[in-house]
Design a protein around this motif. Structure first.
Motif, PDB file in Angstrom:
ATOM      1  N   CYS A  37       3.176   5.713  -4.021  1.00 22.23           N
ATOM      2  CA  CYS A  37       3.208   4.176  -3.649  1.00 22.23           C
ATOM      3  C   CYS A  37       3.815   4.953  -1.787  1.00 22.23           C
ATOM      4  O   CYS A  37       4.866   5.793  -1.935  1.00 22.23           O
ATOM      5  CB  CYS A  37       4.244   3.806  -3.699  1.00 22.23           C
ATOM      6  SG  CYS A  37       4.549   1.788  -2.435  1.00 22.23           S
ATOM      7  N   CYS A  40       7.492   2.592  -1.871  1.00 20.31           N
ATOM      8  CA  CYS A  40       9.191   2.560  -3.025  1.00 20.31           C
ATOM      9  C   CYS A  40       8.342   3.703  -3.751  1.00 20.31           C
ATOM     10  O   CYS A  40       9.357   3.861  -4.969  1.00 20.31           O
ATOM     11  CB  CYS A  40       8.311   1.597  -3.681  1.00 20.31           C
ATOM     12  SG  CYS A  40       6.304   1.038  -4.884  1.00 20.31           S
ATOM     13  N   HIS A  63       5.312   0.337  -9.677  1.00 20.11           N
ATOM     14  CA  HIS A  63       5.796  -0.529  -7.855  1.00 20.11           C
ATOM     15  C   HIS A  63       6.819  -1.004  -8.431  1.00 20.11           C
ATOM     16  O   HIS A  63       7.192  -1.658  -9.547  1.00 20.11           O
ATOM     17  CB  HIS A  63       5.239  -1.838  -7.709  1.00 20.11           C
ATOM     18  CG  HIS A  63       4.121  -0.948  -6.221  1.00 20.11           C
ATOM     19  ND1 HIS A  63       3.338  -0.221  -5.553  1.00 20.11           N
ATOM     20  CD2 HIS A  63       2.308  -1.719  -6.452  1.00 20.11           C
ATOM     21  CE1 HIS A  63       2.654  -0.083  -5.500  1.00 20.11           C
ATOM     22  NE2 HIS A  63       1.530  -0.496  -5.555  1.00 20.11           N
ATOM     23  N   CYS A  67       8.348  -4.153  -3.922  1.00 20.66           N
ATOM     24  CA  CYS A  67       8.017  -3.496  -3.328  1.00 20.66           C
ATOM     25  C   CYS A  67       6.539  -4.473  -2.333  1.00 20.66           C
ATOM     26  O   CYS A  67       6.048  -5.224  -2.879  1.00 20.66           O
ATOM     27  CB  CYS A  67       7.668  -2.679  -4.120  1.00 20.66           C
ATOM     28  SG  CYS A  67       5.751  -1.431  -2.592  1.00 20.66           S
ATOM     29  N   GLU A  69       3.873  -3.358  -1.412  1.00 22.96           N
ATOM     30  CA  GLU A  69       2.659  -3.015  -1.605  1.00 22.96           C
ATOM     31  C   GLU A  69       1.977  -3.359  -2.969  1.00 22.96           C
ATOM     32  O   GLU A  69       0.716  -2.978  -3.494  1.00 22.96           O
ATOM     33  CB  GLU A  69       2.488  -1.436  -2.043  1.00 22.96           C
ATOM     34  CG  GLU A  69       2.939  -0.419  -0.285  1.00 22.96           C
ATOM     35  CD  GLU A  69       1.661  -0.713   0.264  1.00 22.96           C
ATOM     36  OE1 GLU A  69       0.584  -1.299   0.294  1.00 22.96           O
ATOM     37  OE2 GLU A  69       1.809  -0.237   1.824  1.00 22.96           O
TER      38      GLU A  69
HETATM   39 ZN    ZN Z   1       5.550   0.530  -4.058  1.00 25.00          ZN
END
Ligand code: ZN
Length: 286
Positions: A37, A40, A63, A67, A69
């Protein structure tokens, strides 16, 4: 995740999904176990385009909380809930007993069952007192046992519960107890024995990066030197987890009881399944 960072070859390259999916297949195969990712740095996976036209994508099961994302989903919420629940079980119970069939049944697996481990002889000779006071009753001490299925255990490990570091005793079969921290091993930390005979079985867990074309081997995202042959139990496993093509297992969480040993050339760690029951796969639900 629109982008992922690839650390293949010790360098960090950021790929958009469009750029990554356009790579030659050999490049994709080389790179897909080195994805992170971008925010993170959680281990990430690549899912190719599906046969029915779902787009290729990046994602991560790791994650960290918060995070950006890591979009919320019912699956992620459930994993987080399971992690909290398992932490509570760790602090409450003396022994956690694994029920391998609990996550295999189609019924709801949300209930934690509590059982009391005692022989009928002891219980009939004891006055009726509650478990809490019985726990401190000296030589008549009675262990508080909680039963968990593989789904909750896997979800809690993926969400970073205390289980991986815990000294709580885990009972697999009657009489076979292990400290949690010695039993649960992420694929990246698997230590192979010289051969299958010498290997002691453990509970290995992590996520799946991809499979070979015949769906005979699972390759973890967590590392690149482990292979999990499933051909012996393939039809049972694919049917139980409702998988019809390899893509559905890309990014899946997995926990299994098995033995880890070197292949004959000592180039690859093999994790061999104990049987068809002692495995749970958390297929992506989105
Ligand atoms: Zn992440």
């Amino acid at each position: 995740m629109i982008d992922a960072v690839c650390t293949y070859g010790g360098q960090r390259h950021t790929f958009s999904i469009l750029k990554f999916q356009a790579l030659p297949e050999t490049e994709i195969e080389k790179s897909r176990q080195f994805l992170q990712c971008p925010e993170c740095e959680g281990k990430a996976y690549y899912r190719k385009r599906s046969s029915d036209g779902k787009a290729a994508c990046f994602g991560s099961r790791y994650h960290v909380a918060g995070c950006d994302e890591g979009h919320p989903s019912t699956q992620r919420d459930r994993e987080t809930r399971h992690s909290v629940e398992v932490n509570k079980v760790i602090s409450d119970a003396d022994i956690i007993s694994i029920d391998f069939m609990l996550s295999n049944s189609k019924k709801s697996v949300t209930e934690v069952q509590t059982v009391t481990a005692t022989s009928s002889l002891i219980s009939s000779s004891l006055p009726k007192i509650d478990n809490a006071s019985r726990k401190h009753a000296g030589s008549n001490e009675q262990a508080k046992v909680k039963v968990l299925g593989l789904e909750k255990i896997l979800n809690s490990l993926m969400r970073g519960s205390d289980l991986a570091e815990s000294s709580t005793l885990i009972e697999l079969d009657t009489g076979y107890k292990f400290k949690a921290k010695n039993l649960f091993v992420n694929f990246a930390e698997a230590e192979p024995s010289a051969n299958a005979k010498e290997a002691k079985p453990k509970m290995y867990w992590g996520t799946i990066s991809h499979l070979d074309k015949e769906l005979d081997w699972l390759n973890p995202s967590d590392c690149t030197d482990v292979g999990i042959p499933i051909s012996k139990y393939k039809s049972i496993i694919l049917e139980r987890f409702n998988v019809s093509e390899g893509r559905q297992l890309e990014g899946a969480g997995i926990i299994l009881f098995g033995k880890c040993f070197w292949n004959s050339k000592k180039t690859r760690k093999i994790i061999e399944l104990w049987n068809a029951d002692r495995i749970f796969i958390s297929v992506l639900e989105d």
